[in-house]
Design a protein around this motif. Structure first.
Motif, PDB file in Angstrom:
ATOM      1  N   PHE A   7      13.856  12.090   1.725  1.00 47.12           N
ATOM      2  CA  PHE A   7      13.532  10.768   2.272  1.00 47.12           C
ATOM      3  C   PHE A   7      12.082  10.723   2.735  1.00 47.12           C
ATOM      4  O   PHE A   7      11.345   9.789   2.468  1.00 47.12           O
ATOM      5  N   THR A   8      11.659  11.766   3.420  1.00 43.99           N
ATOM      6  CA  THR A   8      10.287  11.827   3.916  1.00 43.99           C
ATOM      7  C   THR A   8       9.306  11.861   2.758  1.00 43.99           C
ATOM      8  O   THR A   8       8.285  11.180   2.779  1.00 43.99           O
ATOM      9  N   ARG A   9       9.590  12.625   1.741  1.00 47.47           N
ATOM     10  CA  ARG A   9       8.729  12.710   0.569  1.00 47.47           C
ATOM     11  C   ARG A   9       8.663  11.341  -0.131  1.00 47.47           C
ATOM     12  O   ARG A   9       7.591  10.884  -0.503  1.00 47.47           O
ATOM     13  N   THR A  10       9.794  10.680  -0.242  1.00 44.96           N
ATOM     14  CA  THR A  10       9.840   9.354  -0.870  1.00 44.96           C
ATOM     15  C   THR A  10       9.072   8.345  -0.031  1.00 44.96           C
ATOM     16  O   THR A  10       8.327   7.525  -0.552  1.00 44.96           O
ATOM     17  N   THR A  11       9.220   8.413   1.269  1.00 47.09           N
ATOM     18  CA  THR A  11       8.506   7.508   2.163  1.00 47.09           C
ATOM     19  C   THR A  11       6.998   7.721   2.050  1.00 47.09           C
ATOM     20  O   THR A  11       6.226   6.764   1.978  1.00 47.09           O
ATOM     21  N   ARG A  12       6.588   8.985   2.037  1.00 44.09           N
ATOM     22  CA  ARG A  12       5.149   9.277   1.903  1.00 44.09           C
ATOM     23  C   ARG A  12       4.609   8.770   0.576  1.00 44.09           C
ATOM     24  O   ARG A  12       3.518   8.201   0.520  1.00 44.09           O
ATOM     25  N   LEU A  13       5.351   8.960  -0.474  1.00 45.80           N
ATOM     26  CA  LEU A  13       4.924   8.503  -1.799  1.00 45.80           C
ATOM     27  C   LEU A  13       4.814   6.977  -1.834  1.00 45.80           C
ATOM     28  O   LEU A  13       3.828   6.426  -2.338  1.00 45.80           O
ATOM     29  N   ALA A  14       5.784   6.287  -1.252  1.00 42.69           N
ATOM     30  CA  ALA A  14       5.750   4.826  -1.208  1.00 42.69           C
ATOM     31  C   ALA A  14       4.563   4.338  -0.390  1.00 42.69           C
ATOM     32  O   ALA A  14       3.870   3.382  -0.773  1.00 42.69           O
ATOM     33  N   LEU A  15       4.302   4.993   0.719  1.00 48.17           N
ATOM     34  CA  LEU A  15       3.169   4.627   1.575  1.00 48.17           C
ATOM     35  C   LEU A  15       1.846   4.856   0.838  1.00 48.17           C
ATOM     36  O   LEU A  15       0.947   4.017   0.869  1.00 48.17           O
ATOM     37  N   LEU A  16       1.746   5.969   0.158  1.00 49.43           N
ATOM     38  CA  LEU A  16       0.540   6.284  -0.604  1.00 49.43           C
ATOM     39  C   LEU A  16       0.308   5.261  -1.718  1.00 49.43           C
ATOM     40  O   LEU A  16      -0.821   4.790  -1.911  1.00 49.43           O
ATOM     41  N   LEU A  17       1.345   4.897  -2.423  1.00 52.13           N
ATOM     42  CA  LEU A  17       1.228   3.888  -3.479  1.00 52.13           C
ATOM     43  C   LEU A  17       0.820   2.530  -2.915  1.00 52.13           C
ATOM     44  O   LEU A  17       0.010   1.815  -3.514  1.00 52.13           O
ATOM     45  N   ALA A  18       1.363   2.180  -1.768  1.00 50.08           N
ATOM     46  CA  ALA A  18       1.010   0.912  -1.131  1.00 50.08           C
ATOM     47  C   ALA A  18      -0.466   0.901  -0.740  1.00 50.08           C
ATOM     48  O   ALA A  18      -1.173  -0.100  -0.921  1.00 50.08           O
ATOM     49  N   ILE A  19      -0.956   2.016  -0.229  1.00 51.54           N
ATOM     50  CA  ILE A  19      -2.374   2.108   0.152  1.00 51.54           C
ATOM     51  C   ILE A  19      -3.258   1.969  -1.085  1.00 51.54           C
ATOM     52  O   ILE A  19      -4.249   1.238  -1.073  1.00 51.54           O
ATOM     53  N   PHE A  20      -2.910   2.638  -2.173  1.00 55.32           N
ATOM     54  CA  PHE A  20      -3.695   2.516  -3.401  1.00 55.32           C
ATOM     55  C   PHE A  20      -3.686   1.086  -3.931  1.00 55.32           C
ATOM     56  O   PHE A  20      -4.702   0.571  -4.374  1.00 55.32           O
ATOM     57  N   ALA A  21      -2.539   0.448  -3.869  1.00 54.43           N
ATOM     58  CA  ALA A  21      -2.435  -0.930  -4.352  1.00 54.43           C
ATOM     59  C   ALA A  21      -3.298  -1.874  -3.525  1.00 54.43           C
ATOM     60  O   ALA A  21      -4.009  -2.723  -4.069  1.00 54.43           O
ATOM     61  N   LEU A  22      -3.248  -1.728  -2.211  1.00 55.15           N
ATOM     62  CA  LEU A  22      -4.049  -2.583  -1.337  1.00 55.15           C
ATOM     63  C   LEU A  22      -5.539  -2.303  -1.489  1.00 55.15           C
ATOM     64  O   LEU A  22      -6.357  -3.212  -1.464  1.00 55.15           O
ATOM     65  N   THR A  23      -5.898  -1.063  -1.664  1.00 50.41           N
ATOM     66  CA  THR A  23      -7.300  -0.707  -1.849  1.00 50.41           C
ATOM     67  C   THR A  23      -7.813  -1.284  -3.161  1.00 50.41           C
ATOM     68  O   THR A  23      -8.922  -1.801  -3.227  1.00 50.41           O
ATOM     69  N   GLY A  24      -7.013  -1.224  -4.184  1.00 55.43           N
ATOM     70  CA  GLY A  24      -7.403  -1.780  -5.480  1.00 55.43           C
ATOM     71  C   GLY A  24      -7.637  -3.277  -5.398  1.00 55.43           C
ATOM     72  O   GLY A  24      -8.578  -3.808  -5.985  1.00 55.43           O
ATOM     73  N   CYS A  25      -6.831  -3.984  -4.654  1.00 54.30           N
ATOM     74  CA  CYS A  25      -6.995  -5.427  -4.495  1.00 54.30           C
ATOM     75  C   CYS A  25      -8.231  -5.760  -3.679  1.00 54.30           C
ATOM     76  O   CYS A  25      -8.899  -6.749  -3.924  1.00 54.30           O
ATOM     77  N   ALA A  26      -8.536  -4.947  -2.702  1.00 51.45           N
ATOM     78  CA  ALA A  26      -9.657  -5.238  -1.815  1.00 51.45           C
ATOM     79  C   ALA A  26     -10.997  -5.045  -2.498  1.00 51.45           C
ATOM     80  O   ALA A  26     -11.985  -5.643  -2.109  1.00 51.45           O
ATOM     81  N   THR A  27     -11.066  -4.230  -3.529  1.00 47.33           N
ATOM     82  CA  THR A  27     -12.334  -3.948  -4.178  1.00 47.33           C
ATOM     83  C   THR A  27     -12.511  -4.715  -5.492  1.00 47.33           C
ATOM     84  O   THR A  27     -13.423  -4.436  -6.242  1.00 47.33           O
ATOM     85  N   GLN A  28     -11.671  -5.675  -5.743  1.00 45.25           N
ATOM     86  CA  GLN A  28     -11.754  -6.419  -6.993  1.00 45.25           C
ATOM     87  C   GLN A  28     -13.023  -7.265  -7.015  1.00 45.25           C
ATOM     88  O   GLN A  28     -13.338  -7.969  -6.061  1.00 45.25           O
TER      89      GLN A  28
END
Length: 124
Positions: A7-28
């Motif tokens: 669960f912790t590994r899945t949560t970390r992975l989901a959080l990491l993906l969310a950060i990458f997605a938000l960062t990608g949108c912010a630098t468009q």
């Protein structure tokens, strides 16, 4: 215990993906180099033409900046510049700007042709 680690590994992975997605949108990067275009149009409409010479200089500077950055100017940029040129007595520059607008945005041809025909009718 193993399900908790999963669960912790899945949560970390989901959080990491969310950060990458938000960062990608912010630098468009924007599709167009707007520079001072919007404030110039607002000033033109607010003042009913106002200080066209200053607006011409600001838009010409925007063209130079966009060219230096190899960026595209938005639709209407050259059309508005053409109106400003016409207001300052430079009908030859107005026609050149309007033709540039038609070259860049062929969907504007009907409107630009309308402006040119009105200019000819009014003897400008």
């Amino acid at each position: 215990m193993q399900s908790m680690a999963s669960f912790t590994r899945t949560t970390r992975l989901a959080l990491l993906l969310a950060i990458f997605a938000l960062t990608g949108c912010a630098t468009q990067k924007s599709l167009y180099a707007w520079n001072d275009y919007s404030p110039q149009v607002y000033q033109y409409l607010k003042e009913g033409g106002g200080s066209a010479d200053g607006q011409v200089l600001a838009l010409e500077k925007g063209i130079e900046q966009a060219s230096a950055q190899n960026a595209k100017l938005p639709p209407g940029y050259y059309a508005h510049l053409g109106l400003l040129y016409l207001n300052t007595g430079h009908s030859d520059k107005a026609i050149a700007a309007w033709n540039r607008e038609k070259d860049l945005f062929p969907e504007s041809t009907q409107y630009i042709d309308y402006l040119m025909n009105n200019m000819k009718k009014n003897g400008s």
